[in-house]
Design a protein around this motif. Structure first.
Motif, PDB file in Angstrom:
ATOM      1  N   ILE A   1     -89.953 -27.389   2.583  1.00 44.18           N
ATOM      2  CA  ILE A   1     -89.867 -27.277   4.041  1.00 44.18           C
ATOM      3  C   ILE A   1     -89.956 -25.810   4.468  1.00 44.18           C
ATOM      4  CG2 ILE A   1     -88.454 -27.721   6.078  1.00 44.18           C
ATOM      5  CD1 ILE A   1     -87.164 -30.026   4.617  1.00 44.18           C
ATOM      6  N   ALA A   2     -89.269 -24.932   3.748  1.00 44.76           N
ATOM      7  CA  ALA A   2     -89.295 -23.506   4.090  1.00 44.76           C
ATOM      8  C   ALA A   2     -90.715 -22.963   4.055  1.00 44.76           C
ATOM      9  CB  ALA A   2     -88.400 -22.728   3.136  1.00 44.76           C
ATOM     10  N   GLN A   3     -91.494 -23.371   3.059  1.00 41.00           N
ATOM     11  CA  GLN A   3     -92.875 -22.878   2.961  1.00 41.00           C
ATOM     12  C   GLN A   3     -93.719 -23.394   4.116  1.00 41.00           C
ATOM     13  OE1 GLN A   3     -94.255 -20.595   0.677  1.00 41.00           O
ATOM     14  NE2 GLN A   3     -95.707 -20.684   2.374  1.00 41.00           N
TER      15      GLN A   3
ATOM     16  N   VAL B   1     -71.862 -20.102   8.577  1.00 44.24           N
ATOM     17  CA  VAL B   1     -72.688 -20.715   7.532  1.00 44.24           C
ATOM     18  C   VAL B   1     -72.583 -22.218   7.738  1.00 44.24           C
ATOM     19  CG1 VAL B   1     -72.971 -21.110   5.062  1.00 44.24           C
ATOM     20  CG2 VAL B   1     -72.417 -18.824   5.906  1.00 44.24           C
ATOM     21  N   SER B   2     -73.691 -22.838   8.087  1.00 42.97           N
ATOM     22  CA  SER B   2     -73.667 -24.267   8.397  1.00 42.97           C
ATOM     23  C   SER B   2     -74.417 -25.045   7.310  1.00 42.97           C
ATOM     24  CB  SER B   2     -74.264 -24.529   9.780  1.00 42.97           C
ATOM     25  OG  SER B   2     -75.537 -23.908   9.931  1.00 42.97           O
ATOM     26  N   LEU B   3     -74.084 -26.335   7.226  1.00 41.85           N
ATOM     27  CA  LEU B   3     -74.580 -27.157   6.123  1.00 41.85           C
ATOM     28  C   LEU B   3     -75.074 -28.507   6.616  1.00 41.85           C
ATOM     29  CD1 LEU B   3     -71.450 -26.864   3.764  1.00 41.85           C
ATOM     30  CD2 LEU B   3     -73.334 -25.243   3.901  1.00 41.85           C
ATOM     31  N   THR B   4     -76.239 -28.905   6.132  1.00 45.04           N
ATOM     32  CA  THR B   4     -76.694 -30.286   6.225  1.00 45.04           C
ATOM     33  C   THR B   4     -77.207 -30.644   4.838  1.00 45.04           C
ATOM     34  OG1 THR B   4     -77.362 -29.934   8.524  1.00 45.04           O
ATOM     35  CG2 THR B   4     -78.139 -31.927   7.466  1.00 45.04           C
ATOM     36  N   VAL B   5     -76.303 -31.100   3.977  1.00 47.13           N
ATOM     37  CA  VAL B   5     -76.653 -31.320   2.570  1.00 47.13           C
ATOM     38  C   VAL B   5     -76.500 -32.789   2.180  1.00 47.13           C
ATOM     39  CG1 VAL B   5     -76.129 -28.962   1.881  1.00 47.13           C
ATOM     40  CG2 VAL B   5     -74.300 -30.659   1.839  1.00 47.13           C
TER      41      VAL B   5
ATOM     42  N   PHE C   1     -77.842 -24.088   5.402  1.00 44.80           N
ATOM     43  CA  PHE C   1     -78.309 -24.738   4.173  1.00 44.80           C
ATOM     44  C   PHE C   1     -78.741 -26.169   4.485  1.00 44.80           C
ATOM     45  CE2 PHE C   1     -75.729 -21.342   2.465  1.00 44.80           C
ATOM     46  CZ  PHE C   1     -76.332 -21.005   1.260  1.00 44.80           C
ATOM     47  N   GLY C   2     -80.011 -26.470   4.211  1.00 40.03           N
ATOM     48  CA  GLY C   2     -80.503 -27.822   4.421  1.00 40.03           C
ATOM     49  C   GLY C   2     -81.299 -27.945   5.703  1.00 40.03           C
ATOM     50  N   ILE C   3     -82.572 -27.543   5.668  1.00 38.94           N
ATOM     51  CA  ILE C   3     -83.364 -27.406   6.898  1.00 38.94           C
ATOM     52  C   ILE C   3     -84.275 -28.609   7.116  1.00 38.94           C
ATOM     53  CG2 ILE C   3     -83.222 -24.911   7.066  1.00 38.94           C
ATOM     54  CD1 ILE C   3     -85.845 -24.677   5.588  1.00 38.94           C
ATOM     55  N   GLY C   4     -83.761 -29.790   6.775  1.00 39.39           N
ATOM     56  CA  GLY C   4     -84.526 -31.013   6.962  1.00 39.39           C
ATOM     57  C   GLY C   4     -84.586 -31.465   8.406  1.00 39.39           C
ATOM     58  N   ASN C   5     -85.027 -32.702   8.580  1.00 37.94           N
ATOM     59  CA  ASN C   5     -85.292 -33.215   9.922  1.00 37.94           C
ATOM     60  C   ASN C   5     -84.059 -33.234  10.818  1.00 37.94           C
ATOM     61  OD1 ASN C   5     -87.845 -33.638   8.905  1.00 37.94           O
ATOM     62  ND2 ASN C   5     -88.022 -35.710   9.705  1.00 37.94           N
TER      63      ASN C   5
END
Length: 490
Positions: free
Chosen positions: A74-76, A127-131, A34-38
């Motif tokens: 970002i997903a798109q 399940v990993s998180l960068t929120v 969750f959270g596929i940012g930079n």
């Protein structure tokens, strides 16, 4: 003309950048992130890309998702370029581009059914998180989970239609338990002290509001390892896209620029299994606490030190702040005199040498990191990166002159103008409140410390109140440059 990044163009791009040397079609999902940012794509995704390049653990590829519109955008973008990311790793004297391919799928934030199906998939073991630091629903004053937050209240009232990441995690765990599937490990990759414990408190705390028995089951059966993550990763803008096209001839709609340095220290608590990340430089330890405290207080606290001083002096880039004698001097004095002396020992680590490395990293001119990014979200970051050090020093009867000045600089910044009179655009989720309180504090400095949800007991300490009031009064009377000069002279 730049080459558009796709699977088909990888052979051509290979002449300009490192590309995956493994068969991406052989990868299988093992992680839902969750959270596929930079930061995620510069850190966890890059480590896994390196691991896959060794030819092992192909069953731990990433499915990326999130709960915000930003995640959806970002997903798109990534889907349109076959889930590939160009990562540009930079040092002062060099830049190198690589294409990572460790993500093999994305799920948009509106596709709740697919998210839940993936959470329930036995193949997903982590399940990993960068929120972000502010995404864990923490009461800053108590440092505890906040069950009164509106989003938490909404999820607790209607858990079958949860919208927070923690509500989705709970729903996924319920499906797995009902199907007799071992729970996944929940791994925070956010920059928080005890990030695993904080994540557990959020998940268990939310579950307890609607199903106390299941909350107990989660506490007893689900692993939440703590970890320390580190890599300076600025936001992507048109500047970065153009640099990639000009210097490497690659067209990527959302490239990631970062420093060459990276670090990841993890507690080895993965009952459902994990990839052999130690093969690519991840350090597994019994207790991550000393490492995370060192990083959060010296590096992240250091970012806060230079942020608001630089912001008030109209400095744009972080490396430019490190070239300014007042800002660089402020950082060195406050770290040496006040921060490092109360950082507990770290195994096999010299904290003074670590700070010297931090200084070199901040001064890297290639990164293009901005002072404005460092100033962002102070209402969430100050209680984690600065105020605990103040509390520790006060408890020991030690001076907090520099740290009080740092807090005063933050307050002055939130007034909304620099020392030159330039307007500061909103830069915090609580900007309106901060700006209003900073205006009151111009005449009554203690109004700032009355924000108990941020300062807690520290804001009521007589020594800190006096030092803060003196520093803020000086900033308004003399300006940031003169106040910093006086502090350094002392």
């Amino acid at each position: 003309m730049a080459i558009k990044l796709t699977t088909q163009t990888l052979p051509e791009i290979a002449a300009k950048a490192r590309v995956p040397q493994y068969d991406r079609s052989a990868l299988r999902p093992g992680i839902l992130h969750f959270g596929i940012g930079n930061f995620h794509r510069a850190h966890q995704a890059a480590y896994l890309d390196d691991l896959f390049s060794t030819g092992r653990d192909f069953d731990f590829a990433i499915i990326g998702t999130g709960v915000t519109e930003h995640d959806g955008r970002i997903a798109q973008v990534l889907s349109d370029q076959d889930l590939l990311t160009t990562l540009v790793e930079q040092e002062a004297g060099r830049s190198a581009a690589r294409v990572t391919g460790s993500m093999i799928g994305t799920i948009g934030p509106t596709d709740r059914d697919r998210i839940l199906e993936t959470l329930a998939d036995p193949a997903i073991r982590i399940v990993s998180l960068t929120v972000t630091e502010g995404g864990y629903f923490i009461n800053a004053a108590t440092a505890a989970f906040d069950p009164q937050h509106p989003q938490i209240v909404a999820d607790a009232a209607d858990p079958d239609h949860a919208k927070t990441v923690f509500g989705l995690v709970i729903a996924g765990l319920k499906r797995r338990r009902a199907a007799g599937i071992i729970p996944f490990t929940v791994m925070s990759c956010d920059n928080l002290p005890h990030n695993g414990a904080v994540t557990r408190n959020a998940v268990v705390g939310l579950a307890a509001l609607s199903d106390p028995a299941f909350a107990t089951w989660i506490r007893d059966n689900v692993a939440f390892p703590n970890g320390m993550v580190d890599r300076i990763t600025p936001a992507t803008g048109e500047r970065e896209k153009q640099l990639l096209a000009d210097e490497f001839g690659i067209e990527d709609a959302w490239p990631v620029f970062c420093e060459d340095f990276r670090q990841w220290v993890l507690e080895d608590n993965f009952p459902a299994g994990r990839p052999r990340l130690e093969d690519v430089g991840v350090q597994f330890v019994p207790d991550v606490t000393p490492f995370e405290m060192m990083k959060i207080r010296i590096l992240n606290g250091g970012h806060a030190v230079i942020a608001y001083a630089g912001g008030l002096l109209d400095i744009h880039f972080v490396h430019e702040a490190m070239e300014h004698p007042l800002v660089a001097g402020f950082l060195e004095k406050i770290e040496t005199d006040e921060i490092i002396p109360v950082v507990p020992p770290v195994p096999d680590t010299d904290t003074s040498a670590y700070f010297a490395l931090v200084q070199r990293r901040f001064a890297n001119p290639k990164i293009g990191d901005t002072i404005r990014r460092l100033c962002l979200d102070g209402s969430n970051r100050q209680p984690k990166f600065i105020i605990p050090t103040i509390a520790d020093r006060l408890a020991k009867g030690l001076s907090i002159t520099g740290l009080a000045l740092e807090s005063a600089l933050w307050c002055r910044y939130c007034y909304g103008t620099t020392d030159s009179g330039a307007a500061i655009a909103p830069n915090d989720p609580n900007w309106d409140r901060l700006k209003e309180t900073a205006a009151l504090a111009k005449d009554d400095p203690l109004a700032w410390l009355a924000m108990e949800d941020i300062y807690g007991a520290v804001g009521q300490n007589a020594v800190f109140r006096a030092a803060f009031s003196e520093a803020l009064t000086a900033l308004w009377r003399d300006g940031a440059a003169a106040t910093l000069t006086r502090y350094l002279g002392a």
